[in-house]
Design a protein around this motif. Structure first.
Motif, PDB file in Angstrom:
ATOM      1  N   PRO A 117       8.587  26.915 101.633  1.00 14.90           N
ATOM      2  CA  PRO A 117       9.815  26.271 101.151  1.00 14.90           C
ATOM      3  C   PRO A 117      10.421  27.063  99.994  1.00 14.90           C
ATOM      4  N   ASP A 118      11.749  27.052  99.897  1.00 14.38           N
ATOM      5  CA  ASP A 118      12.382  27.680  98.740  1.00 14.38           C
ATOM      6  C   ASP A 118      12.431  26.671  97.593  1.00 14.38           C
ATOM      7  N   PHE A 119      13.142  26.992  96.519  1.00 13.99           N
ATOM      8  CA  PHE A 119      13.124  26.125  95.333  1.00 13.99           C
ATOM      9  C   PHE A 119      13.743  24.758  95.600  1.00 13.99           C
ATOM     10  N   ALA A 127       2.110  25.353  87.990  1.00 11.99           N
ATOM     11  CA  ALA A 127       2.781  26.033  89.093  1.00 11.99           C
ATOM     12  C   ALA A 127       4.268  25.695  89.134  1.00 11.99           C
ATOM     13  N   ILE A 128       4.619  24.453  88.786  1.00 14.06           N
ATOM     14  CA  ILE A 128       6.033  24.053  88.762  1.00 14.06           C
ATOM     15  C   ILE A 128       6.740  24.653  87.548  1.00 14.06           C
ATOM     16  N   ARG A 129       6.106  24.577  86.389  1.00 12.75           N
ATOM     17  CA  ARG A 129       6.745  25.081  85.168  1.00 12.75           C
ATOM     18  C   ARG A 129       6.996  26.586  85.240  1.00 12.75           C
ATOM     19  N   THR A 130       6.111  27.324  85.893  1.00 10.94           N
ATOM     20  CA  THR A 130       6.287  28.777  85.982  1.00 10.94           C
ATOM     21  C   THR A 130       7.148  29.205  87.162  1.00 10.94           C
ATOM     22  N   GLY A 131       7.559  28.244  87.990  1.00 11.52           N
ATOM     23  CA  GLY A 131       8.420  28.575  89.115  1.00 11.52           C
ATOM     24  C   GLY A 131       7.703  29.042  90.359  1.00 11.52           C
ATOM     25  N   ARG A 132       6.356  28.920  90.405  1.00  9.07           N
ATOM     26  CA  ARG A 132       5.655  29.325  91.623  1.00  9.07           C
ATOM     27  C   ARG A 132       6.009  28.412  92.780  1.00  9.07           C
ATOM     28  N   ILE A 133       6.166  27.130  92.489  1.00  8.96           N
ATOM     29  CA  ILE A 133       6.637  26.173  93.488  1.00  8.96           C
ATOM     30  C   ILE A 133       7.727  25.315  92.862  1.00  8.96           C
ATOM     31  N   GLY A 134       8.561  24.697  93.706  1.00  6.16           N
ATOM     32  CA  GLY A 134       9.610  23.811  93.216  1.00  6.16           C
ATOM     33  C   GLY A 134      10.725  24.562  92.510  1.00  6.16           C
ATOM     34  N   PRO A 135      11.507  23.829  91.678  1.00  3.11           N
ATOM     35  CA  PRO A 135      11.321  22.447  91.216  1.00  3.11           C
ATOM     36  C   PRO A 135      12.084  21.399  92.045  1.00  3.11           C
ATOM     37  N   GLU A 138       2.901  20.354 101.858  1.00  2.00           N
ATOM     38  CA  GLU A 138       3.405  21.506 102.609  1.00  2.00           C
ATOM     39  C   GLU A 138       3.117  22.808 101.869  1.00  2.00           C
ATOM     40  N   TRP A 139       3.201  22.783 100.539  1.00  5.34           N
ATOM     41  CA  TRP A 139       2.831  23.978  99.776  1.00  5.34           C
ATOM     42  C   TRP A 139       1.326  24.233  99.856  1.00  5.34           C
ATOM     43  N   ALA A 140       0.544  23.162  99.993  1.00  6.54           N
ATOM     44  CA  ALA A 140      -0.893  23.343 100.181  1.00  6.54           C
ATOM     45  C   ALA A 140      -1.165  24.111 101.471  1.00  6.54           C
ATOM     46  N   TRP A 141      -0.407  23.819 102.525  1.00  4.18           N
ATOM     47  CA  TRP A 141      -0.571  24.556 103.786  1.00  4.18           C
ATOM     48  C   TRP A 141      -0.262  26.035 103.584  1.00  4.18           C
ATOM     49  N   ILE A 142       0.781  26.336 102.810  1.00  2.00           N
ATOM     50  CA  ILE A 142       1.136  27.734 102.541  1.00  2.00           C
ATOM     51  C   ILE A 142      -0.010  28.434 101.810  1.00  2.00           C
ATOM     52  N   ASP A 143      -0.529  27.808 100.757  1.00  2.00           N
ATOM     53  CA  ASP A 143      -1.627  28.431 100.013  1.00  2.00           C
ATOM     54  C   ASP A 143      -2.864  28.582 100.884  1.00  2.00           C
ATOM     55  N   TRP A 144      -3.101  27.626 101.755  1.00  2.00           N
ATOM     56  CA  TRP A 144      -4.229  27.731 102.687  1.00  2.00           C
ATOM     57  C   TRP A 144      -4.053  28.934 103.598  1.00  2.00           C
ATOM     58  N   GLN A 145      -2.828  29.153 104.100  1.00  2.00           N
ATOM     59  CA  GLN A 145      -2.571  30.314 104.950  1.00  2.00           C
ATOM     60  C   GLN A 145      -2.781  31.621 104.192  1.00  2.00           C
ATOM     61  N   ARG A 151       2.919  11.262  88.421  1.00  2.00           N
ATOM     62  CA  ARG A 151       4.374  11.207  88.617  1.00  2.00           C
ATOM     63  C   ARG A 151       5.117  11.599  87.347  1.00  2.00           C
ATOM     64  N   ARG A 152       4.629  11.109  86.203  1.00  2.00           N
ATOM     65  CA  ARG A 152       5.275  11.423  84.928  1.00  2.00           C
ATOM     66  C   ARG A 152       5.126  12.904  84.588  1.00  2.00           C
ATOM     67  N   ARG A 153       3.932  13.459  84.778  1.00  2.00           N
ATOM     68  CA  ARG A 153       3.700  14.871  84.461  1.00  2.00           C
ATOM     69  C   ARG A 153       4.570  15.781  85.324  1.00  2.00           C
ATOM     70  N   LEU A 154       4.635  15.494  86.613  1.00  2.00           N
ATOM     71  CA  LEU A 154       5.394  16.361  87.508  1.00  2.00           C
ATOM     72  C   LEU A 154       6.891  16.236  87.266  1.00  2.00           C
ATOM     73  N   ALA A 155       7.354  15.041  86.934  1.00  2.00           N
ATOM     74  CA  ALA A 155       8.769  14.887  86.612  1.00  2.00           C
ATOM     75  C   ALA A 155       9.130  15.717  85.387  1.00  2.00           C
ATOM     76  N   ASP A 156       8.265  15.689  84.377  1.00  2.00           N
ATOM     77  CA  ASP A 156       8.534  16.472  83.168  1.00  2.00           C
ATOM     78  C   ASP A 156       8.480  17.966  83.461  1.00  2.00           C
ATOM     79  N   ALA A 157       7.533  18.384  84.321  1.00  2.00           N
ATOM     80  CA  ALA A 157       7.439  19.800  84.688  1.00  2.00           C
ATOM     81  C   ALA A 157       8.690  20.251  85.438  1.00  2.00           C
ATOM     82  N   ARG A 158       9.203  19.404  86.319  1.00  2.00           N
ATOM     83  CA  ARG A 158      10.414  19.757  87.075  1.00  2.00           C
ATOM     84  C   ARG A 158      11.621  19.878  86.144  1.00  2.00           C
ATOM     85  N   ILE A 159      11.724  18.973  85.176  1.00  2.00           N
ATOM     86  CA  ILE A 159      12.825  19.053  84.210  1.00  2.00           C
ATOM     87  C   ILE A 159      12.728  20.342  83.404  1.00  2.00           C
ATOM     88  N   GLU A 160      11.517  20.705  83.000  1.00  2.00           N
ATOM     89  CA  GLU A 160      11.330  21.940  82.242  1.00  2.00           C
ATOM     90  C   GLU A 160      11.726  23.155  83.070  1.00  2.00           C
TER      91      GLU A 160
END
Length: 388
Positions: free
Chosen positions: A133-135, A264-272, A329-336, A362-371
């Motif tokens: 998936p893209d961002f 991973a979200i804060r550094t842009g490896r996945i998401g946001p 879905e990102w777990a499947w990518i890392d598994w591959q 949920r709170r941690r990931l929401a904050d990571a996505r905002i960052e």
């Protein structure tokens, strides 16, 4: 050296099989048809040991032929040196990702008798590949099937689980050209395209089509092929994320898993995963207006209030179930990619999000996505200009 040259050397090194190897003239299809499965495994092991490039070419070709998977499974890892063993494991991994069950031998097979294999009944080529998936969460999917007039037909679709089918195109070309195109998208240290069971990909695309918004019609070509490729019969097919869950389970350390995914979200490896690009721009403009003419603690307080409000809005825009599925879905990518620890961490957080105790996740990931979405903007916004 080229594969035909390597196979000629193999014929010299394996004289008992020379009469089966040489008539193929370096053609992987004819070679596979002319060898008994055990003999084919011996030849493959020899090629992997002596020329990595030729071994990779032979693995790729045999992976697409009837009977090739069983031969690849029949090569004992202790019969191959380290470089070839890595290629062998990667090929087996791709076959399993396509839903092909493999039984791996535990030791090198005994020398097999040079018995000629009968030709296979079908040479049909079917394949499927799926992108990371893209961002935004958008993915590319490629389905390949034989063209009745010769060559191959390539179906390319761009889709999003939340936004439906964004584009759908069909290309007709020779097999070698299609193979080359797909291979070019599977190279590099951060691979972006992965083999998958065609039924799993078609099921994934079908589910995305059901999310098509009422104000945007499905692509015309997709509608024409929907009944043949994306029918309701695919409703029960698993998602790639479900395949990863079945294969890996989840990580035991929930706290460490959350730390991994947060990073991973804060550094842009996945998401946001922003809802739409305009959503981000609109919130930035709102923030600018909120701090206009403010300074000191008042400015900092306005920024904090804006951040809390936008975090809540982002949570409403991406439902908990949708976010959990994105992580799976990102777990499947890392598994591959062979990054099993990363994949298990994603699965653990995906599971936690949907649980009753998932508020912290949920709170941690929401904050990571905002960052990830607004970090540099907020840093600049917090700086007070001299003319204020």
């Amino acid at each position: 050296m080229s594969l035909p040259e390597c196979l000629e050397n193999a014929a010299s090194a394996l004289p008992a099989l020379a009469d089966q190897i040489r008539p193929a003239n370096g053609d992987p299809r004819r070679l596979l048809d002319g060898l008994a499965p055990g003999d084919a495994a011996r030849v493959l092991a020899w090629v992997l040991d002596h020329d990595a490039a030729a071994g990779e070419e032979l693995l790729e070709a045999w992976s697409g032929f009837d009977g090739g998977a069983s031969v690849i499974a029949g090569v004992a890892e202790d019969a191959v040196e380290k470089a070839g063993r890595k290629l062998l494991r990667r090929a087996r991994h791709r076959l399993r990702a396509r839903g092909i069950a493999l039984a791996e031998p535990t030791s090198a097979p005994a020398a097999a008798q040079p018995v000629r294999r009968g030709a296979v009944a079908s040479d049909r080529w079917q394949a499927a590949h799926l992108s990371a998936p893209d961002f935004r969460g958008t993915r590319m999917g490629y389905l390949v099937d034989d063209h009745p007039a010769g060559g191959a037909r390539l179906f390319e679709t761009r889709f999003d689980p939340a936004r439906g089918i964004l584009d759908f195109k069909i290309y007709n070309a020779g097999r070698s050209k299609v193979r080359g195109f797909l291979k070019s998208l599977m190279q590099g240290t951060r691979q972006r395209l992965f083999e998958i069971d065609p039924a799993v990909l078609r099921g994934l695309v079908r589910r995305a089509s059901l999310a098509q918004p009422a104000d945007r019609a499905l692509p015309t070509m997709f509608v024409e092929w929907r009944g043949r490729l994306f029918s309701d019969a695919l409703e029960a097919t698993p998602t790639p994320g479900a395949l990863a869950r079945e294969a890996l389970g989840v990580a035991a350390d929930a706290a460490a898993s959350l730390d991994r995914v947060d990073g991973a979200i804060r550094t842009g490896r996945i998401g946001p995963w922003p809802p739409v690009t305009a959503w981000v721009a609109e919130r930035m403009e709102r923030a600018r207006k909120a701090v206009e003419s403010l300074a000191g603690e008042a400015r900092a307080g306005a920024i904090a209030a804006w951040r809390e409000q936008v975090t809540e809005e982002l949570g409403r825009e991406t439902g908990t179930g949708d976010l959990a599925e994105l992580l799976a879905e990102w777990a499947w990518i890392d598994w591959q990619r062979g990054e099993d620890d990363e994949a298990r961490a994603l699965l653990a957080v995906s599971h936690a999000l949907a649980s009753a105790s998932g508020a912290d996740a949920r709170r941690r990931l929401a904050d990571a996505r905002i960052e990830a979405l607004f970090g540099p903007f907020l840093a600049a916004l917090s700086v007070e200009r001299d003319d204020q």
